[in-house]
Design a protein around this motif. Structure first.
Motif, PDB file in Angstrom:
ATOM      1  N   UNK A 135       0.832  -1.207   0.000  1.00  0.00           N
ATOM      2  CA  UNK A 135       0.000   0.000   0.000  1.00  0.00           C
ATOM      3  C   UNK A 135       0.867   1.257   0.000  1.00  0.00           C
ATOM      4  N   UNK A 136       2.043   1.166   0.605  1.00  0.00           N
ATOM      5  CA  UNK A 136       2.928   2.334   0.704  1.00  0.00           C
ATOM      6  C   UNK A 136       3.375   2.813  -0.668  1.00  0.00           C
ATOM      7  N   UNK A 137       3.507   1.886  -1.618  1.00  0.00           N
ATOM      8  CA  UNK A 137       4.012   2.275  -2.938  1.00  0.00           C
ATOM      9  C   UNK A 137       3.110   3.311  -3.606  1.00  0.00           C
ATOM     10  N   UNK A 138       1.809   3.035  -3.777  1.00  0.00           N
ATOM     11  CA  UNK A 138       0.978   4.087  -4.378  1.00  0.00           C
ATOM     12  C   UNK A 138       0.897   5.344  -3.525  1.00  0.00           C
ATOM     13  N   UNK A 139       0.942   5.180  -2.199  1.00  0.00           N
ATOM     14  CA  UNK A 139       0.900   6.369  -1.341  1.00  0.00           C
ATOM     15  C   UNK A 139       2.105   7.255  -1.620  1.00  0.00           C
ATOM     16  N   UNK A 140       3.276   6.637  -1.696  1.00  0.00           N
ATOM     17  CA  UNK A 140       4.480   7.428  -1.939  1.00  0.00           C
ATOM     18  C   UNK A 140       4.453   8.054  -3.329  1.00  0.00           C
ATOM     19  N   UNK A 141       3.918   7.326  -4.300  1.00  0.00           N
ATOM     20  CA  UNK A 141       3.820   7.889  -5.644  1.00  0.00           C
ATOM     21  C   UNK A 141       2.939   9.127  -5.645  1.00  0.00           C
ATOM     22  N   UNK A 142       1.780   9.005  -5.010  1.00  0.00           N
ATOM     23  CA  UNK A 142       0.854  10.131  -4.980  1.00  0.00           C
ATOM     24  C   UNK A 142       1.460  11.303  -4.216  1.00  0.00           C
TER      25      UNK A 142
ATOM     26  N   UNK B 132      11.261  12.124 -14.273  1.00  0.00           N
ATOM     27  CA  UNK B 132      12.712  11.948 -14.339  1.00  0.00           C
ATOM     28  C   UNK B 132      13.276  11.640 -12.958  1.00  0.00           C
ATOM     29  N   UNK B 133      12.770  12.350 -11.963  1.00  0.00           N
ATOM     30  CA  UNK B 133      13.233  12.104 -10.602  1.00  0.00           C
ATOM     31  C   UNK B 133      12.877  10.691 -10.168  1.00  0.00           C
ATOM     32  N   UNK B 134      11.633  10.280 -10.464  1.00  0.00           N
ATOM     33  CA  UNK B 134      11.157   8.977 -10.008  1.00  0.00           C
ATOM     34  C   UNK B 134      11.964   7.847 -10.628  1.00  0.00           C
ATOM     35  N   UNK B 135      12.184   7.944 -11.940  1.00  0.00           N
ATOM     36  CA  UNK B 135      12.907   6.864 -12.612  1.00  0.00           C
ATOM     37  C   UNK B 135      14.350   6.795 -12.128  1.00  0.00           C
ATOM     38  N   UNK B 136      14.903   7.933 -11.718  1.00  0.00           N
ATOM     39  CA  UNK B 136      16.258   7.906 -11.147  1.00  0.00           C
ATOM     40  C   UNK B 136      16.231   7.385  -9.724  1.00  0.00           C
ATOM     41  N   UNK B 137      15.218   7.792  -8.969  1.00  0.00           N
ATOM     42  CA  UNK B 137      15.172   7.455  -7.550  1.00  0.00           C
ATOM     43  C   UNK B 137      15.039   5.953  -7.338  1.00  0.00           C
ATOM     44  N   UNK B 138      14.256   5.275  -8.185  1.00  0.00           N
ATOM     45  CA  UNK B 138      14.066   3.843  -7.967  1.00  0.00           C
ATOM     46  C   UNK B 138      15.360   3.078  -8.213  1.00  0.00           C
ATOM     47  N   UNK B 139      16.296   3.704  -8.917  1.00  0.00           N
ATOM     48  CA  UNK B 139      17.595   3.047  -9.111  1.00  0.00           C
ATOM     49  C   UNK B 139      18.600   3.507  -8.062  1.00  0.00           C
ATOM     50  N   UNK B 140      18.149   4.308  -7.105  1.00  0.00           N
ATOM     51  CA  UNK B 140      19.032   4.740  -6.033  1.00  0.00           C
ATOM     52  C   UNK B 140      19.657   6.105  -6.246  1.00  0.00           C
TER      53      UNK B 140
END
Lengths: 535, 322
Positions: free
Chosen positions: B11-18, B70-78
């Protein structure tokens, strides 16, 4: 019940012991010349400043006006703001009718990591600052530079696009080591927080938001500093800074006048009052029918009581401003001083057709003598200046409406409404005056906020910028200052003195005449590397 | 229990995305100008060419959705990106600060919970007593006191008047090294102020919960069976009365984080909260998003912890049903 009492007693005892231990650890050491190592030693100093740098990299603007502690520029300034050689052996050779500046580097200078300083470091520094990709906000200060090149290991040659008399003063810019900065992004690289320079101090730690600690560079080319440890504590709140100074946590601090006054009778501390280029002025936009009117401008200029502003708003820590240059500047023109003259102000307005209406506010050709004056909200000093200005203007029949707002609100209105602004650049009259007054820069960013347009002033500014002859420059800046009296597009109000309180453990301390900004590079610690302990 | 944790993590994943998208959207809609914030006071002396160049270099004119992606796609890779306002990588900026904020908040929270529970129990055992009225009225007063006011008062009293505690900073101001002893000494005031600002809620909840529990049948039954007062108070009433407190723990985490912003500023504590203010006013997307993600994660973790403790404490609650 017995058990409960024992536990409470134990708890209280534990608390008392903890407090005692903490007190022992944190109680400040008292007394002057208490010996090496303690807080009272003349070998270390702890300074409270209101803000910290965004970066410690000169590539992004840190230390561009000198006194960076960590770095040196080709030149530096003495207590009287005169240029003197630093990394350069001597003042520059100027050739080609003022278009080339040649510096010869001092030999044997090394960065604090042991690498030698060479001409390539200088070239790299200037080229990086001039690179469009570098987020340096002061890049335009080097607009005159066409090219910079190394001539061997110890010579640097600047070629300018046009003759620029004040260029030497721009070479106070600190020099960074090419071997550390060439391979990284200047905007977010580690050099921003882990700088290495040739200067008198080495950064030993930067705890963001808390403090920066420095230690003396034992191999400093101008001799190792006597003050071995320098700490800049970042304390935004004036009251907290004063509290920590009083408790002995700090040895010195930047303070506003009302708080500095509470240390006046302190035997162990001295208050230093630095005069400044830092002035407060009201911008009078040219496009506004009222503020653009020369008679109104002159009347406002004569109606304001500058002396009262200094005494009441600044508690005497300041001086009247009759122009952008302070009274003790070598380029200041003394005959422009003018006391408050309300009668003359009213006469000027009467003569020009501004007639008083029933409410006392004047009008001319159907235009009421009224305008809005913005000050940045949260700045009490500017608010007080704005209110005092409005009060004085009222006596001359001009209605000034004072409003506080954030810069986001003020900025779009600067072309039409007045602003209580603060400026002040040290170094050379060209630095502050050109951007403030030249008509070509009207409304360019925060340059020439009043959109001032005066051909005589433009001519004087251009002469002052291009001519190499000090007498020609002096005449030009005299003309400029007198012209500002005839058509004051800004009402200059006060120069604000900066106050510093410092423990009495060193002798012969001085301050420089300071710019608008103050903190690290200002105050009696502008040259902490030269301090001598009291005998 | 593992299933509950797993479900909450999902559940945290969509919460963090939003939340992160919302942060970018709100920041983009804010009146703050990132170029002005970046340049600081230098902006007030800068020319238009410089301001335009900074605007281009900082990429502030690109749509916020693009920046968010752009931030999100970078962030998931650390790769958390570069902080424009702090002039360093976001990971470095957070790494330098997070330990100090965590230490401050953890100590303050622990003290608030433990002391709040203690005071609440003491107040509840004799409703209407002098102790009860004192604790209750003080709690209501402290509830209304702004945390920065408490902070300045504490500095004035303990650092200036009594001169027994340092006025701010992480270590002694003149010290070059960070030592446990100095940090402990310097932690007392900021953590104490933060704890005191959270204390009223725990005290009042425990007092109410334990007071209510004391009036319930199970407690009356326990007394009737001749159990000692201490056993009744701590073993029965407190256990029941703590259930609302567990919920409170979850909801107070955001307030703790907010309070830390002010405390860190007043005490010059080099933590992450002060950087949050800077990131927000500078519209520093990468730093702001990372910090907000951390804060959101802390809130989610706090709530999860509360729910887990609920299940462990109250046999009537089944974790499998949450």
């Amino acid at each position: 019940m017995t058990t409960r009492r024992i536990r409470r007693t134990t708890g209280a005892a534990t608390t008392a012991v903890a407090i005692a231990v903490v007190a022992a650890c944190s109680a400040p050491t008292g007394g002057t010349d208490a010996g090496a190592g303690g807080g009272g030693s003349a070998e270390s100093v702890v300074i409270g400043v209101p803000s910290e740098p965004d970066t410690l990299s000169p590539l992004l603007g840190y230390g561009k006006d000198g006194n960076s502690k960590i770095f040196d520029g080709l030149l530096a300034r003495d207590a009287d703001l005169r240029l003197k050689p630093a990394l350069a052996k001597a003042l520059p050779e100027i050739g080609d009718d003022g278009r080339t500046y040649t510096y010869t580097l001092r030999s044997g200078v090394t960065f604090s990591d042991g690498e030698p300083l060479t001409a390539e470091d200088v070239v790299h520094t200037y080229e990086t600052v001039l690179d469009d990709k570098t987020n340096n906000t002061a890049k335009s200060e080097l607009d005159a530079v066409e090219k910079v090149r190394a001539d061997g290991d110890d010579k640097v040659v600047f070629t300018l696009k046009y003759p620029y008399a004040a260029f030497a003063a721009r070479t106070v810019l600190p020099i960074v080591p090419e071997h550390l900065t060439a391979g990284q992004d200047p905007n977010t690289g580690s050099f921003n927080t882990e700088p290495v320079g040739t200067g008198p101090y080495v950064l030993t730690g930067w705890s963001k938001g808390e403090k920066l600690t420095f230690k003396a560079n034992p191999d400093y080319w101008d001799g190792a500093p006597k003050v071995k440890k320098l700490t800049m504590a970042v304390i935004a709140d004036d009251d907290v800074r004063a509290t920590r100074l009083r408790s002995g946590d700090l040895d010195g601090a930047t303070l506003p006048p009302n708080l500095a006054a509470t240390f006046k009778n302190d035997d162990g501390r001295t208050t230093y009052q630095a005069t400044t280029y830092d002035f407060r002025a009201v911008t009078l936009p040219t496009a506004n029918k009222v503020t653009g009117d020369t008679a109104v401008r002159r009347a406002l200029d004569l109606a304001v009581d500058r002396r009262a502003m200094v005494d009441k708003i600044l508690d005497g820590a300041g001086r009247p401003a009759y122009g952008p240059l302070p009274l003790d500047d070598p380029w200041y023109t003394k005959d422009v001083e003018r006391p408050q003259n309300l009668a003359e102000a009213q006469k000027i307005l009467d003569r020009d057709g501004w007639k008083a209406g029933k409410d006392g506010v004047r009008a001319k050709d159907g235009v009421r003598a009224a305008f809005t004056l913005y000050y940045p909200s949260g700045d009490k000093v500017r608010q007080d200046h704005a209110l005092a200005y409005a009060s004085d203007a009222k006596k001359a029949g001009i209605d000034v409406k004072v409003e506080g707002a954030t810069w986001e609100v003020i900025e779009p209105r600067m072309g039409e409404d007045a602003v209580l602004a603060g400026f002040g650049s040290t170094g050379d009259p060209d630095f502050g005056l050109y951007t403030l007054l030249h008509s070509s820069l009207a409304g360019d960013g925060f340059n020439n906020m009043a959109r001032y347009d005066n051909p005589a002033v433009d001519k004087a500014l251009d002469t002052g910028r291009r001519s190499q002859d000090p007498e020609d420059r002096k005449a030009a800046y005299d003309d400029l200052q007198r012209e500002l009296v005839k058509n004051p597009g800004y009402t200059f109000l006060t120069h604000i003195d900066h106050l510093y309180v410092l423990a009495d453990r060193w002798e012969g301390l001085t301050t420089q005449v300071e710019p608008h900004e103050h903190g690290f590079a200002s105050g009696p610690w502008w040259n902490a590397e030269d301090w001598q302990p009291k005998k | 229990m593992a299933r509950l944790v797993a479900r909450r993590a999902l559940l945290a994943v969509p919460v963090l995305l939003v939340v992160t998208f919302g942060v970018f959207a709100i920041a983009a809609a804010s009146p703050f100008d990132p170029v002005k914030a970046y340049a600081g006071t230098a902006a007030l002396g800068a020319d238009q060419e410089t301001l335009d160049r900074l605007r281009d270099n900082l990429g502030v004119d690109r749509p916020f959705a693009v920046q968010w992606w752009e931030w999100l796609t970078s962030a998931v890779t650390g790769d958390l990106g570069q902080s424009s306002v702090l002039r360093q990588p976001v990971a470095d900026a957070i790494g330098e600060r997070i330990m100090w904020s965590t230490l401050l908040c953890a100590v303050a929270f622990a003290v608030a919970v433990l002391l709040g529970t203690l005071l609440g129990v003491l107040a509840a055992r004799r409703p209407g007593s002098l102790l009860d009225r004192t604790v209750t009225s003080l709690s209501y007063s402290l509830e209304a006191a702004p945390v920065f006011w408490l902070a300045l008062l504490a500095v004035w009293l303990f650092a200036l008047q009594l001169d027994v505690l340092p006025a701010g900073g992480l270590t002694d101001t003149g010290s070059e090294h960070v030592t446990a002893g100095q940090v402990t000494g310097h932690l007392i005031l900021p953590a104490g102020v933060l704890a005191v600002s959270q204390l009223p809620w725990f005290t009042l909840y425990v007092r109410q919960g334990v007071g209510d529990a004391l009036a319930e049948d199970p407690v009356r039954g326990a007394r009737a069976r001749g159990l000692g007062e201490r056993t009744v108070l701590l073993g029965h009433a407190l256990r029941s009365g703590l259930l609302p407190v567990l919920t409170l723990i979850g909801s107070r985490v955001p307030e703790l984080i907010t309070g830390a912003l002010l405390v860190e500023t007043v005490f010059s504590w080099p933590g992450i909260a002060a950087a949050t203010v800077e990131a927000a006013t500078a519209v520093d997307f990468p730093l702001l998003a990372a910090l907000t993600t951390l804060a959101t994660a802390a809130v989610l973790a706090g709530n999860l912890l509360a729910d887990l403790l609920y299940g462990l404490t109250d046999p009537r609650v089944k974790l499998s049903e949450m």
